[in-house]
Design a protein around this motif. Structure first.
Motif: not given
Length: 462
Positions: A44-63
């Motif tokens: 479901x995260x890939x469906x939302x973020x597309x190829x930028x999936x790792x960016x979403x992981x990065x943002x969540x990780x930084x917060x």
């Protein structure tokens, strides 16, 4: 009232045992944080973020990392059982005793409800991967057994739990790093080869970030064991930050790797997206490797869920904020047995609900747990800021970096970020989470307020 008297009143003189060293604490943190989320949320995260999936992981990780620094400083000040229960109680006390107690109860009950439900969902994930290795055993049969066995493990004592959990955590970290590295090297520029890097814009990335919280929401799991840790003022902050750093790096690599190895559309539609990506690049042995990683990860996640939930229950019960029976410590094993059993029963009930086709209801409950996670992260950052303002004389052994006139600037940024992410949670889980807050508030004024036996710092020290 001394701490011995507290234990004598509720548990025939028994006390919690300091049986966890740094490696044990790190493994609790890693096991709880990796959990089953990485195996289910990627689709479901890939469906939302597309190829930028790792960016979403990065943002969540930084917060999460920024917020973990607030937890870490308060853990070095108040290394007591219940983590955010204790931190909020002592942080907000200079403002109002009622506010301090309400905030403490809110944190403990949000955590308890969230992770007792989450344990049931994770148990089903464990059973699903177990079926791959043993096809004749259905998840409906295996999941309840796993739930009971892990509850019994926790009842055996914190040293036994810690050692078993450490072995499982090392296995899962090694397996997942191998998987992510193989996937990344299969197509090093993978995410950047798609026509659109942000198909749903930044809105999609932030929506994926909110989903990813399921895999990173146990940021304080290890801290709930403050009175079972050796040298807690040093080991708790160090174990929590190092565990989260390990997991954030692992998640970013995994997010990059799966997009490199498999098509975004296929990932978003797959019920086992990580398996899909691994089998693409490692057709021989890949499925076995992913099963081993998944089994150890989901197992340690359930351990983390039940550990954290039971200790939150215990912390509130010994001050009579909830029925005192949950504050009793077993003389032989030195664990809060009643709290563990009650938490285990709820996890088992949730597991059975999933087994009998009520998985959608559990998914909504897990969504509410994600709401609780981000809300508590925001509250803990606020608690640290309040502590710095109201109690400037306190000198923590670990201190949040980058301060202006004693105010932790990054904690303010982390608060805003955590609150902003709440806006991307689905409406029904959001409403359930808000409803939990209302119910807990009613409980405080109707039950806890007149019964509360407030324990100060001197009464909680050994």
């Amino acid at each position: 009232m001394s701490v011995q008297k507290v234990h004598a009143d509720g548990a025939q003189g028994a006390k919690l045992s300091r049986g966890l060293g740094f490696i044990d604490l790190w493994s609790v943190g890693v096991g709880a944080l990796i959990g089953g989320g990485i195996f289910t949320v990627i689709g479901p995260a890939a469906a939302q973020a597309g190829p930028a999936l790792f960016v979403a992981f990065l943002i969540a990780g930084v917060v999460a990392l920024l917020s973990s620094l607030s937890y870490a400083e308060m853990a070095s000040l108040w290394p007591y059982e219940g983590a955010s229960y204790a931190y909020s109680k002592f942080a907000f006390l200079p403002i109002s005793k009622d506010l301090a107690q309400w905030m403490a109860l809110l944190c403990s009950m949000l955590y308890f409800l969230s992770f007792a439900f989450a344990a049931g969902a994770v148990n089903m994930g464990f059973a699903g991967y177990f079926q791959y290795l043993f096809p004749s055993l259905s998840p409906q049969f295996v999941a309840p057994i796993v739930s009971v066995l892990i509850t019994l493990l926790l009842l055996a004592g914190i040293k036994t739990t810690g050692k078993v959990n450490t072995i499982f955590s090392i296995i899962q970290v090694a397996a997942l790093f191998v998987i992510s590295i193989i996937a990344m090297f299969s197509n090093p520029s993978g995410p950047f080869t798609y026509p659109e890097f942000l198909p749903n814009g930044w809105t999609g990335v932030f929506a994926a970030t909110a989903l990813i919280a399921f895999g990173q929401m146990q940021v304080e799991a290890v801290l709930t064991l403050g009175e079972e840790a050796k040298n807690p003022r040093r080991n708790l902050p160090l174990a929590q930050i190092s565990a989260l750093a390990t997991v954030v790096v692992l998640y970013i690599c995994t997010g990059y790797g799966v997009v490199s190895a498999a098509d975004i559309k296929a990932l978003s539609e797959s019920s086992a997206p990580l398996s899909l990506a691994v089998e693409k690049v490692l057709p021989v042995g890949g499925a076995m490797l992913i099963s081993i990683a998944a089994l150890t990860a989901t197992g340690t996640s359930t351990v983390g869920c039940l550990l954290g939930s039971s200790r939150m229950l215990f912390a509130a019960a010994r001050e009579k904020a909830i029925p005192a029976i949950f504050g009793k410590v077993n003389e032989k094993t030195k664990v809060p047995a009643n709290a563990i059993i009650f938490t285990g029963v709820i996890a088992l009930a949730t597991t059975l609900m999933s087994s009998f086709g009520l998985g959608q209801a559990i998914s909504i409950a897990v969504g509410a747990a994600v709401f609780s996670n981000w809300l508590m992260m925001a509250l803990m950052n606020i608690a640290l800021i309040i502590t710095r303002i109201k109690q400037p004389h306190l000198r923590a052994s670990f201190r949040y970096p980058l301060n202006i006139k004693n105010i932790p600037v990054l904690a303010i940024i982390a608060t805003v970020a955590a609150m902003a992410i709440l806006a991307y949670i689905e409406p029904i889980p959001l409403l359930i989470g808000i409803s939990w807050v209302i119910v807990i508030t009613i409980w405080y004024f109707a039950y806890s307020r007149k019964r509360w036996e407030f324990l100060d710092e001197s009464e909680l020290e050994d």
